[in-house]
Design a protein around this motif. Sequence first.
Motif, short mmCIF file in Angstrom:
data_model
loop_
_atom_site.label_atom_id
_atom_site.label_comp_id
_atom_site.label_asym_id
_atom_site.label_seq_id
_atom_site.Cartn_x
_atom_site.Cartn_y
_atom_site.Cartn_z
N PRO A 189 0.83 -1.21 0.00
CA PRO A 189 0.00 0.00 0.00
C PRO A 189 0.86 1.26 0.00
N TYR A 190 0.44 2.24 -0.78
CA TYR A 190 1.18 3.50 -0.81
C TYR A 190 0.21 4.67 -0.91
N ASP A 191 0.64 5.80 -0.37
CA ASP A 191 -0.14 7.03 -0.39
C ASP A 191 0.85 8.18 -0.42
N LEU A 192 1.11 8.70 -1.62
CA LEU A 192 2.12 9.72 -1.83
C LEU A 192 1.47 11.05 -2.19
N PRO A 193 1.40 12.00 -1.28
CA PRO A 193 0.97 13.34 -1.67
C PRO A 193 1.95 13.90 -2.70
N GLY A 194 1.48 14.81 -3.52
CA GLY A 194 2.33 15.41 -4.54
C GLY A 194 2.51 16.90 -4.32
N ASP A 195 3.19 17.53 -5.27
CA ASP A 195 3.41 18.98 -5.25
C ASP A 195 3.31 19.47 -6.68
N PRO A 196 2.08 19.62 -7.20
CA PRO A 196 1.92 20.03 -8.60
C PRO A 196 2.60 21.36 -8.91
N GLU A 197 2.64 22.27 -7.95
CA GLU A 197 3.27 23.57 -8.22
C GLU A 197 4.75 23.41 -8.52
N LEU A 198 5.43 22.59 -7.74
CA LEU A 198 6.85 22.36 -7.98
C LEU A 198 7.08 21.67 -9.31
N ALA A 199 6.24 20.68 -9.61
CA ALA A 199 6.40 19.95 -10.87
C ALA A 199 6.17 20.85 -12.08
N THR A 200 5.12 21.65 -12.06
CA THR A 200 4.82 22.50 -13.21
C THR A 200 5.83 23.63 -13.34
N ALA A 201 6.33 24.12 -12.22
CA ALA A 201 7.37 25.16 -12.28
C ALA A 201 8.65 24.60 -12.89
N THR A 202 8.98 23.37 -12.56
CA THR A 202 10.16 22.73 -13.14
C THR A 202 9.99 22.56 -14.63
N ALA A 203 8.83 22.08 -15.06
CA ALA A 203 8.58 21.88 -16.48
C ALA A 203 8.57 23.20 -17.24
N ALA A 204 8.01 24.24 -16.63
CA ALA A 204 7.97 25.55 -17.30
C ALA A 204 9.38 26.10 -17.49
N LEU A 205 10.23 25.96 -16.48
CA LEU A 205 11.60 26.43 -16.61
C LEU A 205 12.35 25.62 -17.66
#
Length: 285
Positions: free
Chosen positions: A92-108
């Motif tokens: 079993p796994y439950d991993l919260p994410g950080d969409p802001e960090l991910a999208t900021a990385t992709a935008a850069l």
Amino acid sequence: MGDIVGAGLLSHAPVIMFPETARIEANGGSDFTLATGLQELRREVFDTTEYDAVVVLDSHWATTTEAVITAHPRRQGLFTSDEMPAAISRLPYDLPGDPELATATAALAEERGVWLQSNDDPYLPVHYATLNLWTYLGRPGTPWLSVSVCQTATTEDFLSIGETLGEAVRGLDRKVLLLASGGLSHRFWPLAELRDRMAGDPANIITPEAREADEQRLAWLEEGRHDRVVATMPDYRRFAPEARFGHYLMLAGALGGERFTGKGRRFGAYENGIGTGQAHVWFTV
């Protein structure tokens, strides 16, 4: 401004997911330090450091036309490894994410022409190079993101991807731990032999030459000589480092590339994983 407040090259060897009794039996009467080292790392680093997110550079997630960073608000479910379903089953796994960090990385990355994208597809698989470490080191509510290792990338590409990730972190209000999840030399014993090569003793590494190459790089990492590790990648690739050592190279890129001089501290010994070289090294950043 954000920062990378800790970073490590960590093994996710499946043996760490065995029950303790099975690990001790496989290792001839004592536990693998790959398991006890992660427990020590949890106590001494993860439980004493303030951080907002963990980013795992996942050597088991092989992409082809770009690197990818997960942008899900949450990933959860049950995981059975297609590689070793008897060893890692219905985890079993439950991993919260950080969409802001991910999208900021992709935008850069897009701004700089770096081949790195974000993805929040709910059907995107998760891999045990992320989950094994999360099992030992994760804490409820703290985001865990994964970054793929692009199998067509060069050393320079990996460093550039890492540099982009590092700058994205520093541009946000985040304290991040960066984990390069993967091994060192990575050739296995043939099937008929590998069950006799389960013990962690480095004498079981696939060849003496692979062991020597691993131990040289570990010595450089402990000395903070990341420049030597990067400069000698063509030679090291003769020993098939896991994922072409892309997980480590992205970590190094995020911390300054060849200019990074953070010294490494071992948590546990250098150990065998059915022929492959495995170790945990945590860096001063």
